[in-house]
Design an enzyme around this catalytic site. Structure first.
Site, PDB file in Angstrom:
ATOM      1  N   ASP A 166       0.832  -1.204   0.000  1.00 45.24           N
ATOM      2  CA  ASP A 166       0.000   0.000   0.000  1.00 45.24           C
ATOM      3  C   ASP A 166       0.872   1.261   0.000  1.00 45.24           C
ATOM      4  O   ASP A 166       2.041   1.222   0.370  1.00 45.24           O
ATOM      5  CB  ASP A 166      -0.887   0.021   1.253  1.00 45.24           C
TER       6      ASP A 166
HETATM    7  N1  URA Z   1      -1.330  -5.877   4.038  1.00 42.05           N
HETATM    8  C1  URA Z   1      -1.819  -4.624   3.970  1.00 42.05           C
HETATM    9  O1  URA Z   1      -2.886  -4.325   4.519  1.00 42.05           O
HETATM   10  N2  URA Z   1      -1.119  -3.702   3.268  1.00 42.05           N
HETATM   11  C2  URA Z   1       0.075  -3.959   2.686  1.00 42.05           C
HETATM   12  O2  URA Z   1       0.684  -3.057   2.080  1.00 42.05           O
HETATM   13  C3  URA Z   1       0.580  -5.262   2.781  1.00 42.05           C
HETATM   14  C4  URA Z   1      -0.140  -6.213   3.452  1.00 42.05           C
END
Ligand code: URA
Length: 246
Positions: A116
């Site tokens: 993310d």
């Molecule tokens: N889980 C999440 O919620 N975000 C990420 O970036 C990776 C794993």
């Protein structure tokens, strides 16, 4: 292999551009064994690419048939070629890595899965399509370790529910952490073997908490090295690739 084809394969532009770089005296070559760089003007010069280092306009570049690298993803970056809000992680890489011609179903290096925008930590990139497929396949269960900061104090109930399995809104089958340990009241280390969308955030929400910070510290047996600062990348060493085998 002709030197112009070697340069082309490494992403230095079209064959014509690569031939031009060589003919203008901008390319030196040497072997990893420590020999001195030699200027080559003949774009059709035949060279063995294995172990070859090229110096293009003063910048050293080790030949890699396929590229495997790690990036320390900083926060406020997007794992997309067309970012909407923050800069793309691909802007952190030299253009040659983005321009590598297609060898194995993939043009230029691509992230192996996504993190993310606000997630930091270890991200792998490659132009090996089979590697991406293997690493992303749910059949292989490659563990990924996350350091998670949470808003509300952790309790034993939350940890045991993460280990026992929680149901997320897109699938009735519960997802469970392979390992889960509290580091302090607001920090836990979570190991996952699946890679669902926003999985860590959704799992913590399902046990009544909220992710405030998220950092991936490990994939398979490979940890993010302490000496790789946020925003920096480097080639994976052969032994490190071995640590990623399912
Ligand atoms: N889980 C999440 O919620 N975000 C990420 O970036 C990776 C794993």
């Amino acid at each position: 292999m002709q030197l112009q084809d070697i340069l082309y394969s490494q992403g230095f532009g079209t064959r014509r551009v690569c031939a031009g770089l060589i003919q203008q005296g901008l390319v030196q070559v040497y072997q990893e064994s420590g020999a001195m760089p030699v200027l080559v003007h003949d774009s059709a010069a035949e060279l063995s690419p294995a172990g070859l280092r090229i110096r293009v306009q003063g910048v050293d570049w080790p030949y890699h048939r396929l590229a495997y690298l790690m990036l320390h993803k900083p926060g406020a970056t997007e794992c997309s070629h067309r970012p909407s809000t923050y800069p793309s992680i691909y802007s952190l890489l030299p253009s040659a890595l983005r321009l590598r011609p297609q060898k194995s179903a993939v043009q230029g290096v691509q992230a192996v899965g996504r993190l993310d925008q606000d997630t930091t930590g270890l991200l792998l990139l490659t132009d090996d399509g089979q590697f991406i497929h293997r690493m992303s396949s749910p059949r292989h269960h490659i563990p990924k370790v996350y350091e998670v900061g949470v808003r509300h104090p952790l309790d034993a109930g939350q940890l045991s529910r993460l280990l026992a399995g929680v149901v997320l809104d897109d699938d009735p089958a519960p997802v469970r952490a392979a390992a889960c340990e509290a580091l302090n009241e607001h920090q836990l280390r979570l190991t996952l073997t699946q890679g669902k969308y926003h999985q860590v955030k959704r799992m913590l929400a399902a046990v009544g908490n909220r992710v405030e910070t998220l950092h991936r510290s490990q994939i398979g047996g490979l940890s993010l090295p302490d000496d790789l600062p946020p925003g920096a990348w480097r080639w994976l060493r052969p032994a490190e690739l071995g640590l990623l085998q399912p």
